[in-house]
Design a protein around this motif. Sequence first.
Motif, PDB file in Angstrom:
ATOM      1  N   ALA A 122      16.438  25.337  14.427  1.00  0.00           N
ATOM      2  CA  ALA A 122      15.355  25.528  13.463  1.00  0.00           C
ATOM      3  C   ALA A 122      15.295  26.985  13.008  1.00  0.00           C
ATOM      4  CB  ALA A 122      14.023  25.112  14.083  1.00  0.00           C
ATOM      5  N   SER A 123      15.511  27.925  13.951  1.00  0.00           N
ATOM      6  CA  SER A 123      15.463  29.336  13.562  1.00  0.00           C
ATOM      7  C   SER A 123      16.634  29.683  12.640  1.00  0.00           C
ATOM      8  CB  SER A 123      15.469  30.232  14.801  1.00  0.00           C
ATOM      9  OG  SER A 123      16.783  30.423  15.277  1.00  0.00           O
ATOM     10  N   LEU A 124      17.680  28.865  12.662  1.00  0.00           N
ATOM     11  CA  LEU A 124      18.806  29.072  11.753  1.00  0.00           C
ATOM     12  C   LEU A 124      18.601  28.339  10.430  1.00  0.00           C
ATOM     13  CD1 LEU A 124      21.687  28.767  14.358  1.00  0.00           C
ATOM     14  CD2 LEU A 124      21.094  30.807  13.061  1.00  0.00           C
ATOM     15  N   GLY A 125      17.422  27.758  10.261  1.00  0.00           N
ATOM     16  CA  GLY A 125      17.099  27.123   8.989  1.00  0.00           C
ATOM     17  C   GLY A 125      17.511  25.667   8.908  1.00  0.00           C
ATOM     18  N   ALA A 142      15.322  31.763   7.396  1.00  0.00           N
ATOM     19  CA  ALA A 142      16.376  32.155   8.334  1.00  0.00           C
ATOM     20  C   ALA A 142      17.212  33.321   7.803  1.00  0.00           C
ATOM     21  CB  ALA A 142      17.270  30.957   8.642  1.00  0.00           C
ATOM     22  N   PRO A 179      13.090  26.558   5.118  1.00  0.00           N
ATOM     23  CA  PRO A 179      13.694  26.987   6.392  1.00  0.00           C
ATOM     24  C   PRO A 179      14.905  27.905   6.209  1.00  0.00           C
ATOM     25  CG  PRO A 179      13.192  24.651   6.455  1.00  0.00           C
ATOM     26  CD  PRO A 179      12.858  25.117   5.073  1.00  0.00           C
ATOM     27  N   ARG A 180      15.754  27.598   5.236  1.00  0.00           N
ATOM     28  CA  ARG A 180      16.962  28.420   5.078  1.00  0.00           C
ATOM     29  C   ARG A 180      16.620  29.809   4.548  1.00  0.00           C
ATOM     30  NH1 ARG A 180      21.860  26.144   3.908  1.00  0.00           N
ATOM     31  NH2 ARG A 180      21.807  26.910   1.784  1.00  0.00           N
ATOM     32  N   GLU A 227      15.287  24.385  18.872  1.00  0.00           N
ATOM     33  CA  GLU A 227      14.512  25.551  18.503  1.00  0.00           C
ATOM     34  C   GLU A 227      15.394  26.565  17.770  1.00  0.00           C
ATOM     35  OE1 GLU A 227      12.748  28.291  21.528  1.00  0.00           O
ATOM     36  OE2 GLU A 227      11.069  26.930  21.144  1.00  0.00           O
ATOM     37  N   GLU A 228      16.578  26.824  18.338  1.00  0.00           N
ATOM     38  CA  GLU A 228      17.453  27.780  17.683  1.00  0.00           C
ATOM     39  C   GLU A 228      18.014  27.226  16.387  1.00  0.00           C
ATOM     40  OE1 GLU A 228      20.055  30.274  20.318  1.00  0.00           O
ATOM     41  OE2 GLU A 228      19.121  28.890  21.715  1.00  0.00           O
ATOM     42  N   LEU A 285       7.826  33.373  13.438  1.00  0.00           N
ATOM     43  CA  LEU A 285       9.001  32.689  12.919  1.00  0.00           C
ATOM     44  C   LEU A 285       8.637  31.385  12.204  1.00  0.00           C
ATOM     45  CD1 LEU A 285      12.086  32.977  13.048  1.00  0.00           C
ATOM     46  CD2 LEU A 285      12.045  31.641  15.134  1.00  0.00           C
TER      47      LEU A 285
END
Lengths: 262, 340
Positions: B233-236, A73, A69-70, B230-231, A48
């Motif tokens: 970040a995983s969502l951008g 995601a 990042p986007r 953390e989440e 990830l």
Amino acid sequence: MIGARGVGVRLGGRQILTDVGLSVPAGAWLAVIGPNGAGKSTLLKAVLGLVPHQGEVLVQGRDVRGLRPRERARLIAYAPQNPVLPPDMTVADYALLGRTPYIPYLAGETAHDRDVTRSVLARLDLSELAARPLGRLSGGERQRVVLARALAQQAPVLLLDEPTTALDLGHQQQVLELLDRLRLADGLTVVTTLHDLTLAGQYADTLLLLSKGRTAASGPPGQVLTEDLVTAHFHAHVRITRPYGRPAVHLERPGNRSAPPG
Amino acid sequence: MNRTAGRTRWALVAAAALLLACMAAGLLAGAAGLSPGSVLYALLDRLPFVSLDSGLLPVEQGVLFELRVPRVLLAALVGGLLAIAGAGYQGVFRNPLADPYLLGAAAGAGLTVTVVIVALGDSGAVPVAAFAGAVGGVLLAYALGNTAGRGGGTATLVLAGVAVTSFLTAVQTFVQQLKVEELQRVYAWILGDVGGGWPQLAMVAPYALVSVVVMLAHGRLLDVLAVGDEEAASLGLHARRVRFAVLLAASLATAAAVAVSGLIAFVGIVVPHVVRRLAGWSYRIVLPLSLLGGAAFLVVADLVARTVLAPAELPIGVVTAFVGAPFFVLVLRLTRRVET
């Protein structure tokens, strides 16, 4: 779809992963297995891009470190082992968070974002629970809600860290069956860590056995779930059967090895 | 989901109406005994293209426009800033006990103000000193937190704030002891006052505007942060960037409030919690409602402060705690829920 080579992760002066590689074709399901502390969760986070890593991770042919990042995601959705579920947040609002990568920094959700979220909730039989606060869900419902948030992200790759933790037998089966249906319907590429070896063997196309941060074995379930490998890396006494052509792992009491049951 | 949007709109309208009612009460209460009608006419008369005869004497006009109007506005502004800053801090730290003074703003301002009062006597430099001290305290805590905890964890930052606060308070106590005769003046400043008038209002208005706009714009992003870094970040989402922006804006709001009012306690922690109990968890509603609710609360607190012992005045900081604490308990009881 996902290809990783020579992945190494060092955190807090400790080498967590060393030279791990994996390859998952589009639409396939890879289960990462291994004893506690083998680095399973860290491997997901490396894929990830959440932890700094050596080596190369390509998703749809693009290096994850080069993605904004986007963008990343929209390509990879992730659910951690213990997701934070704010108790007062409603199911609908939580699932809507999955739309974050599509919403500009200071803007709000569009009607489309709400539509996507609504249809995901309907698909997972969560419409009835849309207005319920997260603090008042059962374990199985929580797991489905987390899955709904990940699906609202509409990413082709799903990384799920122990999606069956803390679920009873029936709910474990329901969640994994659901995941498999969604994978086949949408052509999702799925990577999960699973501590239950039998479940991993029943559902995944490919297993990756991690031990002490290194790849101990990888391949189809039948090649990875062997008595020798499980004994060597889990220090467990097991017997392996193949009920439907896929391996199932049974624990054996050390003293009972020779005595027939009954 | 549309139902939520509708409820949000009504909550905002209700809070705005409450604020207006409190401000009206604040304008009418006082020794001069101005009638509601003449106050209304006098206010409308100030609007462009409106000319009305309020019947107020020049001295009454003076009381209204030089004392009461700026006082009510300043109370509203300070209350709104402290409450929205408190809500912002709570969102950034995901900690219900966070308040605007968490990172050393109060201790920093307390020290610089004490130094100014001790060194210069009563001086016009107090607001500037308070502003600089509040900003300085937060910057010190932030720098310390970042060097001590790599990776920008919030826990280290809170601990740095605690360390900075005790250190600066110790220095302040020492400075204060050097000139005990100024003790009362320092103490009076700490307990708070919103009688600064138009000049102070003008001084902090720009900072207030910028910080409020920045915080309101980050409501949705604070909601995303609620699921953890953390989440997020995983969502951008760049969690550190969001946190820094909100922290900066909230600290600026706190410094602006402290500069013109002293160290008024309780508003920043209680108002956001009351709002949350009544209107839900989302920062998109908690931030604007805290702004309006905090403003209304401090206007009422000031009204109580200058009327119960009239002609003497109670320090407003005493009233906020005295009125605020029982009110908070009442709200907690009325909205009792099962803790999970």
